[in-house]
Design a protein around this motif. Sequence first.
Motif, PDB file in Angstrom:
ATOM      1  N   PHE A  13       0.814  -1.213   0.000  1.00 53.78           N
ATOM      2  CA  PHE A  13       0.000   0.000   0.000  1.00 53.78           C
ATOM      3  C   PHE A  13       0.853   1.271   0.000  1.00 53.78           C
ATOM      4  N   VAL A  16       1.525   1.610  -3.670  1.00 56.48           N
ATOM      5  CA  VAL A  16       0.324   2.094  -4.361  1.00 56.48           C
ATOM      6  C   VAL A  16       0.188   3.599  -4.194  1.00 56.48           C
ATOM      7  N   TRP A  17       0.304   4.091  -2.961  1.00 60.15           N
ATOM      8  CA  TRP A  17       0.125   5.526  -2.707  1.00 60.15           C
ATOM      9  C   TRP A  17       1.251   6.340  -3.345  1.00 60.15           C
ATOM     10  N   GLY A  20       1.164   6.060  -7.171  1.00 63.66           N
ATOM     11  CA  GLY A  20       0.083   6.872  -7.735  1.00 63.66           C
ATOM     12  C   GLY A  20       0.442   8.345  -7.776  1.00 63.66           C
ATOM     13  N   VAL A  54      -8.593   4.639  -3.198  1.00 58.03           N
ATOM     14  CA  VAL A  54      -7.492   3.725  -2.875  1.00 58.03           C
ATOM     15  C   VAL A  54      -6.564   4.345  -1.832  1.00 58.03           C
ATOM     16  N   ALA A  58      -5.334   2.890   1.589  1.00 59.35           N
ATOM     17  CA  ALA A  58      -3.899   2.809   1.881  1.00 59.35           C
ATOM     18  C   ALA A  58      -3.588   3.411   3.243  1.00 59.35           C
TER      19      ALA A  58
END
Length: 135
Positions: A13, A16-17, A20, A54, A58
Motif C-alpha cells: 500500500f 500504491v500511494w 500513484g 485507494v 492505503a
Amino acid sequence: MDYKAYLFLHIFFAIVWIGGMFFNVLFLTPALRSASEDCRKEVAQRTLGRFFLVVWLAIIVLFTTGMALWHGYRKDFSQNPLFHFKLFLFGIMTLIFIYIHLYLYRKRLFSSIPVFVSINLILGTLIVMIITYIR
C-alpha cells in the motif's frame, strides 16, 4: 496474521500511494496540460476520484499494519527518533491528503492539486529513505 503478511500489506500500500503520486505528478499532469480545460477537468475528476478511494484504503492499511509491525515485531523503533519523525511525516501526508480530497477535489480546484501531491510525493520518498536507513 504473521509478520510477513503485515509487511507485505504495508509495503504494497505504500507502493500504491507513492506510485500513484509519482504517476500523477510526472505523467498525468504534464500530459493533461495540452488538453482542453473541459477534458482536463473530466479526466482529473475521474482519475483522482478512483485514486483517492485507494488512498483512503492505503492510509487505513498503512496505519494498522504499521502499528502491528511496530508493537508486535519492532518494539526497538520506540527508541529511534528517526522512526518518530517518519510517523510525524506520515501524519503530515495524511493531513495534506485530507485537504486535497475534502477541499480541493470537492471544490474542483484541480489545478492546485498537483502542488500538494508533489509535496506528499517528496514526504513519501523521505519516509522510504528513513525506513530504509533505520531497518
